[in-house]
Design a protein around this motif. Structure first.
Motif, PDB file in Angstrom:
ATOM      1  N   PRO A 188      26.314  44.630  32.031  1.00  0.00           N
ATOM      2  CA  PRO A 188      26.759  43.237  31.987  1.00  0.00           C
ATOM      3  C   PRO A 188      28.264  43.162  31.777  1.00  0.00           C
ATOM      4  N   ALA A 189      28.861  42.089  32.266  1.00  0.00           N
ATOM      5  CA  ALA A 189      30.293  41.899  32.071  1.00  0.00           C
ATOM      6  C   ALA A 189      30.629  41.942  30.584  1.00  0.00           C
ATOM      7  N   VAL A 190      31.769  42.521  30.256  1.00  0.00           N
ATOM      8  CA  VAL A 190      32.199  42.627  28.863  1.00  0.00           C
ATOM      9  C   VAL A 190      32.964  41.369  28.484  1.00  0.00           C
ATOM     10  N   GLN A 191      32.524  40.714  27.444  1.00  0.00           N
ATOM     11  CA  GLN A 191      33.166  39.478  26.999  1.00  0.00           C
ATOM     12  C   GLN A 191      34.185  39.768  25.903  1.00  0.00           C
ATOM     13  N   ILE A 192      35.401  39.275  26.112  1.00  0.00           N
ATOM     14  CA  ILE A 192      36.482  39.431  25.137  1.00  0.00           C
ATOM     15  C   ILE A 192      37.196  38.090  25.007  1.00  0.00           C
ATOM     16  N   LYS A 193      37.110  37.503  23.833  1.00  0.00           N
ATOM     17  CA  LYS A 193      37.760  36.227  23.547  1.00  0.00           C
ATOM     18  C   LYS A 193      37.437  35.165  24.595  1.00  0.00           C
ATOM     19  N   GLY A 194      36.166  35.065  24.937  1.00  0.00           N
ATOM     20  CA  GLY A 194      35.712  34.014  25.825  1.00  0.00           C
ATOM     21  C   GLY A 194      35.855  34.295  27.311  1.00  0.00           C
ATOM     22  N   ARG A 195      36.470  35.425  27.678  1.00  0.00           N
ATOM     23  CA  ARG A 195      36.614  35.801  29.080  1.00  0.00           C
ATOM     24  C   ARG A 195      35.702  36.989  29.373  1.00  0.00           C
ATOM     25  N   HIS A 196      35.296  37.129  30.631  1.00  0.00           N
ATOM     26  CA  HIS A 196      34.395  38.200  31.027  1.00  0.00           C
ATOM     27  C   HIS A 196      35.100  39.142  32.004  1.00  0.00           C
ATOM     28  N   TYR A 197      34.845  40.438  31.823  1.00  0.00           N
ATOM     29  CA  TYR A 197      35.591  41.434  32.585  1.00  0.00           C
ATOM     30  C   TYR A 197      34.691  42.470  33.250  1.00  0.00           C
ATOM     31  N   TRP A 198      35.152  42.919  34.427  1.00  0.00           N
ATOM     32  CA  TRP A 198      34.556  44.019  35.159  1.00  0.00           C
ATOM     33  C   TRP A 198      35.586  45.134  35.306  1.00  0.00           C
ATOM     34  N   ASP A 199      35.161  46.201  35.936  1.00  0.00           N
ATOM     35  CA  ASP A 199      35.998  47.386  36.185  1.00  0.00           C
ATOM     36  C   ASP A 199      37.381  47.000  36.714  1.00  0.00           C
ATOM     37  N   GLY A 200      38.401  47.616  36.137  1.00  0.00           N
ATOM     38  CA  GLY A 200      39.762  47.320  36.547  1.00  0.00           C
ATOM     39  C   GLY A 200      40.099  47.772  37.949  1.00  0.00           C
ATOM     40  N   GLY A 201      39.293  48.691  38.500  1.00  0.00           N
ATOM     41  CA  GLY A 201      39.585  49.190  39.838  1.00  0.00           C
ATOM     42  C   GLY A 201      39.533  48.140  40.916  1.00  0.00           C
ATOM     43  N   TYR A 202      38.820  47.029  40.670  1.00  0.00           N
ATOM     44  CA  TYR A 202      38.721  45.983  41.681  1.00  0.00           C
ATOM     45  C   TYR A 202      40.033  45.229  41.865  1.00  0.00           C
ATOM     46  N   SER A 203      40.873  45.200  40.841  1.00  0.00           N
ATOM     47  CA  SER A 203      42.105  44.396  40.907  1.00  0.00           C
ATOM     48  C   SER A 203      43.372  45.197  40.684  1.00  0.00           C
ATOM     49  N   CYS A 204      43.254  46.361  40.068  1.00  0.00           N
ATOM     50  CA  CYS A 204      44.437  47.200  39.792  1.00  0.00           C
ATOM     51  C   CYS A 204      43.936  48.610  39.562  1.00  0.00           C
ATOM     52  N   ASN A 205      44.474  49.578  40.292  1.00  0.00           N
ATOM     53  CA  ASN A 205      43.864  50.904  40.216  1.00  0.00           C
ATOM     54  C   ASN A 205      44.886  52.036  40.258  1.00  0.00           C
ATOM     55  N   PRO A 206      45.671  52.181  39.196  1.00  0.00           N
ATOM     56  CA  PRO A 206      45.773  51.371  37.984  1.00  0.00           C
ATOM     57  C   PRO A 206      46.935  50.384  38.091  1.00  0.00           C
ATOM     58  N   PRO A 207      47.155  49.504  37.085  1.00  0.00           N
ATOM     59  CA  PRO A 207      48.297  48.591  37.134  1.00  0.00           C
ATOM     60  C   PRO A 207      49.617  49.344  36.991  1.00  0.00           C
ATOM     61  N   LEU A 208      50.532  49.092  37.917  1.00  0.00           N
ATOM     62  CA  LEU A 208      51.822  49.784  37.885  1.00  0.00           C
ATOM     63  C   LEU A 208      52.949  48.928  37.316  1.00  0.00           C
TER      64      LEU A 208
END
Length: 308
Positions: A188-208
């Motif tokens: 399940p998506a990980v909830q942190i401070k009211g927001r839900h997150y998935w794998d970072g690879g979908y949007s930044c792989n990794p963030p530069l």
């Protein structure tokens, strides 16, 4: 202690993620640290984020050798625990347990078929991630927050807006690392401070972007996914596999295209080591396989340094 610097003479490291394929990243980083490479900042997603966090806290305690030891401990525990074989009996049981003796490709085929019949909540009703207890034991958040340590950046994907979110030393904890490695079909998506997150690879792989401000002298990129793969896939599993690889490379390619010319890039390729392995092998935490990828990562890093 490794300190952060505003100078452009520093080195920053970027680590891709890829489940068990992160053992390649481990091997490459291990060789670099053995050669005395230090870093002012390090960024990662998924298994790359976990490696980065361990490296930072290990560097604080005992320099490059401490970083090597901390990352080695992480992967040693992954192998000892056979983490992806320890999910409790659920509809996943026959895939993660009884299929262990079958080929990895057959197991992945079974998984893709199950995902058509069950949603992730049914497959993993307790929402358990085998990495959580391991991270709670090994992660030292107080060390990450100490003044002057190397900067750490962990990328995740906001489920609702699709944007990359980057957590820093002051924010990184177990939940943030699990968010960075959250495969939505399995957990399940990980909830942190009211927001839900998935794998970072979908949007930044990794963030530069975070490690390029201030501008470093050198960027070391360790890939954990092949850019090139010979042949055109025909089976559903292989097609999904290649689509994931292409999608996960796109954010990084976009950021690299804007890399300032004055930054020296050391790009450690995973093509030779990983292109022959299927997507299902990302779930393979058997010791021989992990050690094979570790050795391949060290070899690739050695080659990259020789050619630099």
């Amino acid at each position: 202690m490794q300190t952060s610097s505003a100078s452009r003479a520093g080195t920053v490291i970027a680590l891709q993620g890829g489940g068990a394929h992160g053992a390649f990243t481990w091997g490459a980083l291990d060789l670099l640290l053995e050669e005395g490479v230090t870093f002012d900042a390090i960024t990662g997603v998924s298994s790359g984020a976990m490696i980065a966090a361990m490296a930072v806290q290990g560097m604080v305690k005992a320099g490059p050798q401490g970083a090597r030891a901390a990352v080695s401990t992480l992967w040693g525990r992954v192998m000892e625990g056979n983490l992806f074989g320890n999910i409790p009996a659920t509809p996943l049981d026959w895939m993660w347990g009884t299929t262990k003796a079958l080929s990895q490709d057959f197991a992945w085929t079974g998984l893709t078929q199950a995902l058509r019949l069950f949603d992730p909540g049914q497959l993993n009703p307790l929402g358990q991630n085998p990495l959580e207890p391991l991270l709670r034991e090994l992660l030292d958040v107080e060390t990450l927050r100490m003044p002057g340590v190397a900067r750490l950046y962990v990328g995740a994907t906001d489920v609702e807006n699709g944007e990359a979110v980057v957590f820093t030393n002051e924010q990184v904890g177990v939940s943030e690392l699990l968010a960075s490695a959250c495969i939505p079909m399995m957990f399940p998506a990980v909830q942190i401070k009211g927001r839900h997150y998935w794998d970072g690879g979908y949007s930044c792989n990794p963030p530069l972007a975070p490690v390029l401000n201030p501008m470093p002298e050198r960027l070391i990129l360790i890939r954990a996914q092949p850019r090139q793969r010979q042949g055109v896939p025909s089976s559903t599993a292989d097609i999904v596999h290649r689509l994931h690889e292409i999608a996960f490379q796109a954010p990084l390619s976009a950021e690299l295209s804007m890399l300032p010319r004055q930054v020296k890039l050391l790009d450690i390729s995973a093509d030779e080591a990983l292109a022959r392995h299927s997507l299902s092998s990302k779930l393979n935490t058997d010791r021989p396989f992990i050690e094979q990828l570790f050795a391949a990562g060290r070899k690739a890093a050695t080659t990259a340094l020789q050619m630099a």
